[in-house]
Design an enzyme around this catalytic site. Sequence first.
Site, mmCIF file in Angstrom:
data_model
loop_
_atom_site.group_PDB
_atom_site.id
_atom_site.type_symbol
_atom_site.label_atom_id
_atom_site.label_comp_id
_atom_site.label_asym_id
_atom_site.label_seq_id
_atom_site.Cartn_x
_atom_site.Cartn_y
_atom_site.Cartn_z
ATOM 1 N N SER A 129 0.839 -1.193 0.000
ATOM 2 C CA SER A 129 0.000 0.000 0.000
ATOM 3 C C SER A 129 0.873 1.241 0.000
ATOM 4 C CB SER A 129 -0.888 -0.002 1.255
ATOM 5 O OG SER A 129 -1.513 1.245 1.461
ATOM 6 N N TYR A 153 -1.742 0.560 11.090
ATOM 7 C CA TYR A 153 -1.980 0.052 9.736
ATOM 8 C C TYR A 153 -0.760 0.262 8.857
ATOM 9 C CZ TYR A 153 -3.833 -0.725 5.102
ATOM 10 O OH TYR A 153 -4.011 -1.201 3.825
#
Length: 326
Positions: A129, A153
């Site tokens: 990501s 995250y």
Amino acid sequence: MTSFWRDRPTLVTGATGLLGGWLVKNLVQQEADVVALVRDWVPQSELVRSRTLEQVKVVRGDVRDQPLLERILGEYEINTIFHLAAQTIVGIANRNPVSTFETNIAGTWGLLEAARRSPKIEQIVVASSDKAYGDQKELPYTEEAPLQGKHPYDVSKSCADLIVQSYAETYGLPATITRCGNLFGGGDLNWNRIVPGTIRSVIRSETPVIRSDGSYVRDYFSAEDAAAAYMLLAEKMRLGKELRGKAYNFSYGQPYTVIEITQLILKLMNSSFKPEIRNEASHEIREQYLDSKKARQELAWKPLFGLEEGIKRTITWYESFFGAKS
């Protein structure tokens, strides 16, 4: 359509998620022999609603279950793996960091270790990501930027990304990494994300909600475009070993603030709503967008369409989705 995918044994983890739904659909159209790893049964997911899941082999289980992964790779003689399974919501990661770490990090090393033990594996594409970069001073982010996530995250993605690189370098595992902007598209059932949440609010004649102060900057990238990019990357890997361990950014390169993307959606839906700005977000990167020049040059990649067209297609999907429910 290319002959590369016809009858190719292909595993997709996280198959019923946003990206997984579009990827499995594309693979089925290309006549791949798809095995979908599914943890939770989500009847509203696009794969279930469209009955595409009935056209593939389905294994129920958790990506953290390494013996299960080894069984799948062995019994189905998997050649290509798309590893998408992850806990993807920043807010959930902030509230429940351990479960996010277990799924995103341990799930990745379990899959790679299973793949290392399988002689049939030819390509592995792992979803990292843009969050793996953490907060950077120089924008847009290139693939050479350090991976320095700070919040749960982001850290989970930084760690998983580095683990993939480690397996490629140490064991010669044929694995590559994708780093996409914020994915959106039809089939996203995480309503606290700005794109599906705003569209749902307008369809229901409710005031759209922005969790942050609206000034956070992001790269928004259609899951349809991402699915095509993943398949292109896997196809390119068949040409040699030079892509092993490499990472590629995929995005439109059009940074928008949260308020700007909300206003674009409202404009395309001919809505006069004014969003409610709650300013509740915390532990999130303030400004983040990608440079995808490397993918364009080395992979000859280009997006299928632009941001606005992607938003229009997404609106159409949700209008059909909610129309079918009413």
